[in-house]
Design a protein around this motif. Structure first.
Motif, short mmCIF file in Angstrom:
data_model
loop_
_atom_site.label_atom_id
_atom_site.label_comp_id
_atom_site.label_asym_id
_atom_site.label_seq_id
_atom_site.Cartn_x
_atom_site.Cartn_y
_atom_site.Cartn_z
N GLY A 85 70.61 52.81 41.83
CA GLY A 85 70.28 54.02 41.09
C GLY A 85 70.95 55.22 41.70
O GLY A 85 72.16 55.24 41.89
N SER A 86 70.13 56.24 42.04
CA SER A 86 70.71 57.45 42.57
C SER A 86 69.71 58.27 43.37
O SER A 86 68.51 58.24 43.10
CB SER A 86 71.24 58.32 41.41
OG SER A 86 72.05 59.35 41.93
N GLY A 87 70.24 58.97 44.35
CA GLY A 87 69.43 59.94 45.08
C GLY A 87 69.09 59.51 46.49
O GLY A 87 69.20 58.34 46.85
N PRO A 88 68.66 60.48 47.30
CA PRO A 88 68.32 60.20 48.69
C PRO A 88 67.20 59.18 48.84
O PRO A 88 67.08 58.51 49.86
CB PRO A 88 67.86 61.56 49.23
CG PRO A 88 68.25 62.58 48.22
CD PRO A 88 68.47 61.89 46.92
N LEU A 89 66.37 59.08 47.79
CA LEU A 89 65.25 58.14 47.85
C LEU A 89 65.72 56.70 48.08
O LEU A 89 65.04 55.92 48.75
CB LEU A 89 64.44 58.24 46.54
CG LEU A 89 63.19 57.38 46.42
CD1 LEU A 89 62.20 57.70 47.53
CD2 LEU A 89 62.53 57.58 45.06
N LEU A 90 66.90 56.35 47.57
CA LEU A 90 67.37 54.95 47.67
C LEU A 90 67.47 54.51 49.12
O LEU A 90 67.08 53.40 49.48
CB LEU A 90 68.73 54.78 46.99
CG LEU A 90 68.83 55.11 45.50
CD1 LEU A 90 70.20 54.72 44.97
CD2 LEU A 90 67.72 54.44 44.72
N VAL A 114 76.59 58.01 42.49
CA VAL A 114 77.45 59.14 42.87
C VAL A 114 78.61 58.65 43.73
O VAL A 114 78.40 57.82 44.61
CB VAL A 114 76.62 60.19 43.65
CG1 VAL A 114 77.51 61.23 44.30
CG2 VAL A 114 75.60 60.84 42.75
N PRO A 115 79.84 59.14 43.49
CA PRO A 115 80.94 58.77 44.39
C PRO A 115 80.76 59.40 45.77
O PRO A 115 80.17 60.49 45.89
CB PRO A 115 82.18 59.32 43.68
CG PRO A 115 81.70 60.27 42.63
CD PRO A 115 80.26 59.99 42.37
N LEU A 116 81.24 58.71 46.78
CA LEU A 116 81.07 59.17 48.16
C LEU A 116 81.58 60.61 48.35
O LEU A 116 80.99 61.39 49.09
CB LEU A 116 81.83 58.22 49.09
CG LEU A 116 81.53 58.35 50.58
CD1 LEU A 116 80.05 58.12 50.86
CD2 LEU A 116 82.38 57.37 51.39
N PRO A 140 80.15 66.24 51.11
CA PRO A 140 80.02 67.71 51.19
C PRO A 140 78.57 68.17 51.11
O PRO A 140 78.19 69.16 51.75
CB PRO A 140 80.79 68.20 49.96
CG PRO A 140 81.53 67.06 49.42
CD PRO A 140 80.98 65.81 49.98
N PHE A 141 77.74 67.44 50.37
CA PHE A 141 76.33 67.81 50.24
C PHE A 141 75.65 67.71 51.61
O PHE A 141 74.96 68.63 52.06
CB PHE A 141 75.64 66.91 49.22
CG PHE A 141 74.14 67.06 49.19
CD1 PHE A 141 73.56 68.19 48.63
CD2 PHE A 141 73.32 66.07 49.72
CE1 PHE A 141 72.18 68.33 48.60
CE2 PHE A 141 71.94 66.21 49.70
CZ PHE A 141 71.37 67.34 49.14
N LEU A 142 75.89 66.57 52.29
CA LEU A 142 75.29 66.38 53.61
C LEU A 142 75.82 67.42 54.59
O LEU A 142 75.09 67.95 55.44
CB LEU A 142 75.56 64.97 54.13
CG LEU A 142 74.64 63.89 53.56
CD1 LEU A 142 75.07 62.52 54.07
CD2 LEU A 142 73.19 64.14 53.92
N ALA A 143 77.12 67.72 54.46
CA ALA A 143 77.74 68.68 55.39
C ALA A 143 77.11 70.07 55.24
O ALA A 143 76.99 70.81 56.20
CB ALA A 143 79.25 68.75 55.12
N THR A 152 79.09 53.12 46.65
CA THR A 152 78.97 54.38 45.92
C THR A 152 79.78 54.30 44.63
O THR A 152 80.66 53.44 44.49
CB THR A 152 79.45 55.56 46.78
OG1 THR A 152 80.74 55.23 47.30
CG2 THR A 152 78.50 55.83 47.93
N GLY A 153 79.50 55.20 43.70
CA GLY A 153 80.19 55.19 42.41
C GLY A 153 79.97 53.89 41.67
O GLY A 153 80.81 53.46 40.89
N THR A 154 78.83 53.24 41.93
CA THR A 154 78.56 51.90 41.41
C THR A 154 77.13 51.85 40.86
O THR A 154 76.26 52.54 41.39
CB THR A 154 78.69 50.86 42.55
OG1 THR A 154 79.98 51.01 43.14
CG2 THR A 154 78.52 49.43 42.07
N TRP A 155 76.90 51.03 39.83
CA TRP A 155 75.55 50.88 39.30
C TRP A 155 75.38 49.52 38.66
O TRP A 155 76.38 48.85 38.34
CB TRP A 155 75.26 51.99 38.28
CG TRP A 155 76.33 52.17 37.25
CD1 TRP A 155 76.47 51.46 36.09
CD2 TRP A 155 77.41 53.13 37.28
NE1 TRP A 155 77.56 51.91 35.40
CE2 TRP A 155 78.15 52.94 36.10
CE3 TRP A 155 77.80 54.12 38.18
CZ2 TRP A 155 79.28 53.71 35.80
CZ3 TRP A 155 78.90 54.88 37.87
CH2 TRP A 155 79.63 54.67 36.70
#
Ligand code: FAD
Ligand code: FES
Lengths: 384, 78
Positions: A130-135, A156-158, A163-166, A189-192
């Protein structure tokens, strides 16, 4: 029963609000439908205790709210409060793909919640998707519980996560700590997932992986229904609040995920502000870009909305397939003609899906909020 | 640890286990049949999706994920 302040939801936001309100007000009620306080993240093991003096009502589902304010519950009848704090949290966004209704496919937080309520997963092959930090949090927890996490797929692609974490170095230690608990677990990443069939997950890109459980959630949907029943204004799907967490309805405050998906720290800050504001104490301003940045970083790839086939069920309560819904222009019409969203979940699961896949927006919220016994609705006190 | 029954089969569970967790742990995956007869089981784990509905001690439409196990419970999948 009458209180100065009633708080709906005993997750981190509700508990922080109770702590703040309890400093000032003698009569605070904290209401939650779960057996224990803690909400989704602390399920059963809250890191903020219910403050002494605050009356906690566990296993109490609020099924209606009225101006003034009155909260209607199954177990304690009508409860009154001069001020109301809504800390109702969020649910997962679940998106349909062929096989998503087969037993063994759960929400990501959904499987985590089941494990926290005693489901043994030792030796089980689980994919978290899926998506998000929860995973990552869910995968780490599953592994600690003994599951064989065969992979995490993040849509989401890596290139967008880094940049978000940075930008939020304060979150890095937590991210690295979780990652350290997941050594050897692939993070695609970039996969589902595009299909689930006979214990086999097919991923975008063609890879197939055998699993016992697929835990798949695409982020969180705010529980705004209680606020909507009271007529609180929404803004972009979230409950609009001022710098003191007060909604457009005077005396109604809102805290945590319903005002913007931001996780634990944001829920705690919101709750503190709401509890203080509702009891006339000074309030610290919010420092909010995180909610926007999180939403931007984990923005959903539109290809996720094309996974369902015409025969794929969208409304699980009434078994309405995507192909049946396509001819309609909006939810209201589709509801009348197909019963989509008319079942016991009241559109909580398929509403956000039709929003993503068909661009439909949910109409006004129905009373009662949750299905309740007919005799409750007919009691005098509960009449509109 | 205590015992309860699901569809007549005895299950041993630990204190603090939800009905949904107990059934899944015992290998039950079909909790209910959908309106067209498809097998369904728990999805959201938090009382929202209503997919985990079972009959508990004769009362229908109980949410397995929001109900704690008690000794001697009689659960029926539907
Ligand atoms: C299934 C799930 C699992 C999650 N797991 C994690 C995790 O492991 N780690 C993490 O960092 N984040 C997790 N999250 C994200 C989580 O939303 C936030 O981190 C945090 O819990 C938000 O706090 P909150 O107080 O806003 O909401 P919540 O913690 O969701 O609390 C809201 C509470 O309100 C109650 N409630 C709502 N409506 C009513 C009503 N009508 N009547 C009675 N009670 C009501 C709910 O039952 C709930 O207990 C999870 C989210 C979900 C949906
Ligand atoms: S699993 Fe969704 S309501 Fe129980």
């Amino acid at each position: 029963m009458k209180f100065d302040v009633a708080i709906l939801g005993a997750g981190p936001a509700g508990l922080a609000a109770a702590r703040a309100a309890g400093r000032r007000s003698a009569s605070v009620a904290l209401i939650d439908d779960n057996v224990t306080a803690g909400g989704q993240i602390w399920r059963g093991a809250p890191r903020i205790a219910v403050p002494t003096g605050v009356r906690f009502f566990p296993q109490t589902r609020v099924f209606d709210l009225r101006p003034g304010f009155m909260l209607l519950t199954e177990s304690h009848g009508a409860m009154e409060a001069s001020r109301l704090i809504l800390a109702t949290g969020a649910r997962e966004l679940l998106l349909p793909f062929p096989g998503w209704t087969v037993p063994g496919v759960f929400g990501a937080g959904g499987l985590q919640a089941l494990v926290k309520s005693g489901l043994p997963v030792g030796g089980k092959r689980v994919m978290v998707a899926g998506s998000g930090p929860l995973l990552v949090a869910v995968a780490a927890a599953l592994r600690t519980a003994g599951a064989r996490v065969v992979g995490i797929t993040e849509q989401v692609p890596l290139g967008r996560i880094v940049p978000f974490l940075a930008k939020y170095p304060a979150k890095l230690p937590q991210a690295f700590a979780l990652r350290a608990r997941l050594l050897g677990v692939p993070y695609w990443t970039g996969t589902w997932p595009v299909r689930f069939d006979e214990g086999m997950v097919t991923l975008s890109g063609g890879r197939t992986v055998a699993v016992d459980y697929l835990a798949c959630g695409f982020g969180l949907v705010p529980n705004t229904e209680a606020a909507q029943l009271l007529g609180c204004r929404l803004d972009g799907g979230f409950v609009a609040v001022d710098s003191r967490q007060e909604t457009s309805v005077a005396g109604v405050y809102c805290a945590g995920e319903p005002t913007g998906i931001g996780g634990l720290d944001k829920a705690l800050e919101d709750g503190e502000r709401a509890g203080a504001a509702a009891t006339g104490q000074a309030v610290n301003p919010s420092r909010g870009a995180f909610v926007r940045d999180l939403a931007a970083a984990f923005h959903l790839d539109p290809r996720l909305f094309d996974l369902a086939e015409p025969s794929t069920v969208v409304c699980r309560c009434e078994d309405v397939a995507l192909g049946t819904l396509r001819p309609y222009r909006e939810w209201r019409e589709a509801k009348l003609m197909t019963r989509c969203g008319m079942g016991p979940c009241q559109g909580r699961i398929c509403g956000p899906i039709t929003n993503c896949l068909l661009g439909w927006s949910a109409e006004s919220v129905r009373r009662p909020l949750v299905p309740v016994a007919a005799e409750l609705l007919s009691k005098d006190v509960l009449q509109p | 640890m205590f015992k309860l029954r699901c569809d007549g089969v005895e299950i041993v569970v630990a204190e603090g286990t939800s009905v949904a967790a107990a059934l899944l742990g015992a290998g039950v995956s079909r909790f209910r049949s959908s309106v067209t007869g498809e097998a369904r089981g728990p999805l959201c784990g938090m009382g929202v999706c209503m997919e985990c509905r079972v009959t508990i001690d004769g009362v229908g439409h109980r949410l397995a994920c929001q109900t704690m196990c008690r000794a001697g419970m009689e659960i029926m999948t539907t």
